[in-house]
Design an enzyme around this catalytic site. Structure first.
Site, PDB file in Angstrom:
ATOM      1  N   SER A 107      76.880  83.771  20.734  1.00 24.14           N
ATOM      2  CA  SER A 107      77.177  82.346  20.804  1.00 24.14           C
ATOM      3  C   SER A 107      76.237  81.527  19.925  1.00 24.14           C
ATOM      4  O   SER A 107      75.078  81.895  19.697  1.00 24.14           O
ATOM      5  CB  SER A 107      77.057  81.868  22.258  1.00 24.14           C
ATOM      6  OG  SER A 107      75.792  82.188  22.784  1.00 24.14           O
ATOM      7  N   GLN A 109      73.782  78.802  19.782  1.00 27.22           N
ATOM      8  CA  GLN A 109      72.949  78.515  20.945  1.00 27.22           C
ATOM      9  C   GLN A 109      71.581  77.996  20.550  1.00 27.22           C
ATOM     10  O   GLN A 109      71.176  78.051  19.389  1.00 27.22           O
ATOM     11  CB  GLN A 109      72.765  79.806  21.761  1.00 27.22           C
ATOM     12  CG  GLN A 109      72.077  80.930  20.987  1.00 27.22           C
ATOM     13  CD  GLN A 109      71.999  82.225  21.792  1.00 27.22           C
ATOM     14  OE1 GLN A 109      70.937  82.582  22.279  1.00 27.22           O
ATOM     15  NE2 GLN A 109      73.126  82.930  21.910  1.00 27.22           N
ATOM     16  N   HIS A 111      67.569  77.488  22.861  1.00 23.04           N
ATOM     17  CA  HIS A 111      66.873  77.691  24.126  1.00 23.04           C
ATOM     18  C   HIS A 111      66.006  76.467  24.412  1.00 23.04           C
ATOM     19  O   HIS A 111      65.276  76.019  23.525  1.00 23.04           O
ATOM     20  CB  HIS A 111      66.019  78.953  24.074  1.00 23.04           C
ATOM     21  CG  HIS A 111      66.786  80.166  23.658  1.00 23.04           C
ATOM     22  ND1 HIS A 111      67.830  80.672  24.390  1.00 23.04           N
ATOM     23  CD2 HIS A 111      66.697  80.954  22.555  1.00 23.04           C
ATOM     24  CE1 HIS A 111      68.334  81.724  23.768  1.00 23.04           C
ATOM     25  NE2 HIS A 111      67.664  81.914  22.651  1.00 23.04           N
ATOM     26  N   LYS A 134      61.849  79.482  25.909  1.00 26.79           N
ATOM     27  CA  LYS A 134      62.244  80.795  25.401  1.00 26.79           C
ATOM     28  C   LYS A 134      62.152  80.858  23.878  1.00 26.79           C
ATOM     29  O   LYS A 134      63.147  81.123  23.198  1.00 26.79           O
ATOM     30  CB  LYS A 134      63.670  81.118  25.867  1.00 26.79           C
ATOM     31  CG  LYS A 134      64.106  82.569  25.633  1.00 26.79           C
ATOM     32  CD  LYS A 134      65.554  82.739  26.064  1.00 26.79           C
ATOM     33  CE  LYS A 134      66.095  84.121  25.738  1.00 26.79           C
ATOM     34  NZ  LYS A 134      67.525  84.259  26.049  1.00 26.79           N
ATOM     35  N   GLU A 136      61.567  82.820  20.541  1.00 26.47           N
ATOM     36  CA  GLU A 136      61.861  84.244  20.362  1.00 26.47           C
ATOM     37  C   GLU A 136      61.693  84.671  18.908  1.00 26.47           C
ATOM     38  O   GLU A 136      61.780  83.867  17.983  1.00 26.47           O
ATOM     39  CB  GLU A 136      63.263  84.577  20.865  1.00 26.47           C
ATOM     40  CG  GLU A 136      64.391  83.900  20.130  1.00 26.47           C
ATOM     41  CD  GLU A 136      65.746  84.140  20.791  1.00 26.47           C
ATOM     42  OE1 GLU A 136      65.807  84.346  22.012  1.00 26.47           O
ATOM     43  OE2 GLU A 136      66.765  84.096  20.079  1.00 26.47           O
ATOM     44  N   HIS A 289      70.741  78.672  16.567  1.00 28.00           N
ATOM     45  CA  HIS A 289      70.926  79.961  15.913  1.00 28.00           C
ATOM     46  C   HIS A 289      72.119  80.702  16.517  1.00 28.00           C
ATOM     47  O   HIS A 289      72.606  80.351  17.591  1.00 28.00           O
ATOM     48  CB  HIS A 289      69.667  80.833  16.038  1.00 28.00           C
ATOM     49  CG  HIS A 289      69.269  81.138  17.451  1.00 28.00           C
ATOM     50  ND1 HIS A 289      68.636  80.227  18.264  1.00 28.00           N
ATOM     51  CD2 HIS A 289      69.412  82.253  18.213  1.00 28.00           C
ATOM     52  CE1 HIS A 289      68.404  80.761  19.448  1.00 28.00           C
ATOM     53  NE2 HIS A 289      68.872  81.994  19.444  1.00 28.00           N
ATOM     54  N   ARG A 308      74.740  77.035  25.188  1.00 26.09           N
ATOM     55  CA  ARG A 308      75.743  77.544  24.257  1.00 26.09           C
ATOM     56  C   ARG A 308      76.747  76.460  23.861  1.00 26.09           C
ATOM     57  O   ARG A 308      77.015  75.550  24.642  1.00 26.09           O
ATOM     58  CB  ARG A 308      76.519  78.714  24.878  1.00 26.09           C
ATOM     59  CG  ARG A 308      75.661  79.889  25.298  1.00 26.09           C
ATOM     60  CD  ARG A 308      76.526  80.972  25.942  1.00 26.09           C
ATOM     61  NE  ARG A 308      75.721  82.086  26.424  1.00 26.09           N
ATOM     62  CZ  ARG A 308      75.165  82.122  27.629  1.00 26.09           C
ATOM     63  NH1 ARG A 308      75.349  81.121  28.474  1.00 26.09           N
ATOM     64  NH2 ARG A 308      74.439  83.159  27.996  1.00 26.09           N
ATOM     65  N   LYS A 314      81.663  82.189  27.414  1.00 27.99           N
ATOM     66  CA  LYS A 314      80.793  81.789  28.527  1.00 27.99           C
ATOM     67  C   LYS A 314      80.697  80.266  28.632  1.00 27.99           C
ATOM     68  O   LYS A 314      81.227  79.518  27.808  1.00 27.99           O
ATOM     69  CB  LYS A 314      79.396  82.396  28.347  1.00 27.99           C
ATOM     70  CG  LYS A 314      79.356  83.920  28.421  1.00 27.99           C
ATOM     71  CD  LYS A 314      77.927  84.425  28.281  1.00 27.99           C
ATOM     72  CE  LYS A 314      77.847  85.937  28.363  1.00 27.99           C
ATOM     73  NZ  LYS A 314      76.472  86.442  28.204  1.00 27.99           N
TER      74      LYS A 314
END
Length: 455
Positions: A107, A109, A111, A134, A136, A289, A308, A314
């Site tokens: 997706s 998205q 965070h 989050k 990453e 991203h 998302r 989802k």
């Protein structure tokens, strides 16, 4: 009482999401299957997406020998984490380590940052299960494609001018306003221009994202037709970083995965990146991203929050995504990481002479760093200084031995080990002269990565 040696082989869970690679084509599945399990049997027609390594309650790793969760073990023995790590992050690992195997796009998205994560979790804990941020990091272990961060503004302006269906969805007024605002000041980094540019980018992106599904579906049909018929001339030949040929192939491929999806148009706002094995990206909280294909090692702060807005069946939260983004824009080269040689390790003569190496990926946050170690041939050895914090080690290729104190274990592709704080770790390769023993080690030290030495 003598405490056991803090080297624990882990059994790690693998998640089956629709975007994962199928069966044993998935590195996540292959690595999970390397460890005996009563519950895992790789099915040839099933997608396997993520191998989770850590203490996160959604899919906690287990001690292979005792069956106890790693979370139970570190809660029962705080010295496994180190007092400094426990004091700051509590009785759990501050990072979540993963292998992702991406068969089709994830997706679009972002965070949330720490403050927003707390708010979203309090308001909607079902869709936002954690109150943590989050950030990453992604390290490619096979060729990788992704969409990461907003493109330079001149590139977005080019696509708004050359892709009629994109301009139609954004709207003539918003498209004109964006182009007029950024023209001549795309690279002006003064505070005033940057603020104006970000406001214009947010306005154009928000205009796109609130499009009705009916409008998106109609525009997508025109977009795909354009991409298929024009090929390399699509989008007036594209831009320097992403040619018309690349964009037309990407639009066509992703439409087959997600027909008539808003994500087909978000492509024109985001950097398209390709990574070779060993190359890496770091994504701050609030960075937009979407991963497109490939296998990666991923490390993040211990959270499972995702906002998302496309390429997904989802829950979508478009307004939250539009509101939370930083609207930073930069060429993709500025978003790639620059790994460095890891200094706190001793290689034996065999390792030096065979070109073995240890590489540090050290993002600008405290929760985690990752070391990639490649030991070539037979008998190459790397002895790591003790860390004042916990580590997880996964082997992604070859075979060898892993030693902590008096305990030595076999390690080969897919094996995962937890290493407790303050333990000296030794890795040694086994194999022929052309073999490479490759591991990735995620770790956390609260103070620095030098155990008191100056960097």
């Amino acid at each position: 009482m003598v405490l056991p040696v803090p080297l624990i082989r882990l059994q790690c869970g693998v998640n089956s999401y629709d975007w994962g690679k199928i069966g044993s084509e998935s590195a996540a599945a292959k690595f999970a299957a390397a460890t005996p399990s009563d519950t895992l049997s790789i099915q040839s027609d099933k997608p396997y997406a993520e191998l989770w390594m850590g203490t996160h309650p959604s899919n906690p790793s287990k001690d292979l020998e005792s069956g106890r969760t790693l979370l139970d073990l570190v809660e029962a023995n705080h010295m496994l984490l180190a007092p400094s790590v426990k004091a700051r992050y509590g009785n759990k690992l501050p990072f979540l380590f993963k292998v992702l195997s991406i068969g089709k796009a994830l997706s679009i998205q972002a965070h949330p940052n720490k403050k927003l994560a707390e708010q979203l979790h309090a308001k909607d804990p079902r869709n936002y299960p954690d109150d943590n941020h989050k950030p990453e990091m992604a390290i490619a272990i096979t060729d990788f494609e992704g969409l990461c961060g907003f493109r330079p503004l001149g590139e977005i302006a080019h696509f708004l001018s050359s892709v009629p269906s994109l301009r139609q969805l954004v709207g003539e007024d918003d498209a004109k306003a964006f182009i007029a605002t950024v023209r001549g000041q795309e690279s002006d980094d003064s505070s005033e221009s940057t603020t104006q540019n970000k406001r214009a980018l947010q306005s154009a992106f928000a205009a796109l994202m609130i499009s009705s599904q009916e409008d998106v579906a109609a525009a997508a049909k025109a977009l795909v037709s354009d991409a298929e018929s024009k090929g390399s001339e699509f989008a007036d030949g594209g831009v320097e970083s992403t040619s018309g040929e690349v964009m037309s192939e990407l639009v066509t491929r992703l439409n087959k995965q997600f027909p008539d999806d808003i994500g087909l148009f978000v492509l024109f706002f985001l950097n398209f990146v390709k990574l070779s094995p060993g190359e890496a990206l770091f994504l701050k909280a609030d960075d937009i991203h979407a991963y497109v294909s490939g296998d990666i090692i991923e490390c993040m702060a211990a959270s499972d929050n995702v906002v998302r807005a496309g390429f997904t069946p989802k829950f979508k939260d478009v307004q939250t995504l539009v509101d939370l983004l930083t609207y930073n824009y930069a060429p993709i080269e500025e978003q790639k990481m620059s790994p460095t040689e890891y200094p706190y390790v001793v290689l034996n003569r065999t390792a030096y002479s065979s070109g073995s190496e240890t590489t540090l990926y050290d993002p600008p946050i405290d929760e985690f760093s990752v070391i990639m170690t490649v030991l070539n041939g037979e008998g190459s050895k790397a002895t790591f200084d003790p860390l004042d914090g916990p580590s997880i080690v996964i082997c992604t290729g070859g075979k060898g031995k892993i030693t902590v104190g008096s305990k030595t274990e076999e390690i080969k592709e897919g094996y995962v080990f937890f290493v407790g704080a303050t333990a000296e770790l030794v890795l040694e390769s086994q194999g022929g002269p052309d073999d490479s023993f490759t591991t990735f080690k995620a770790f956390c030290e609260v103070e620095d990565h030098s155990n008191g030495a100056s960097l």
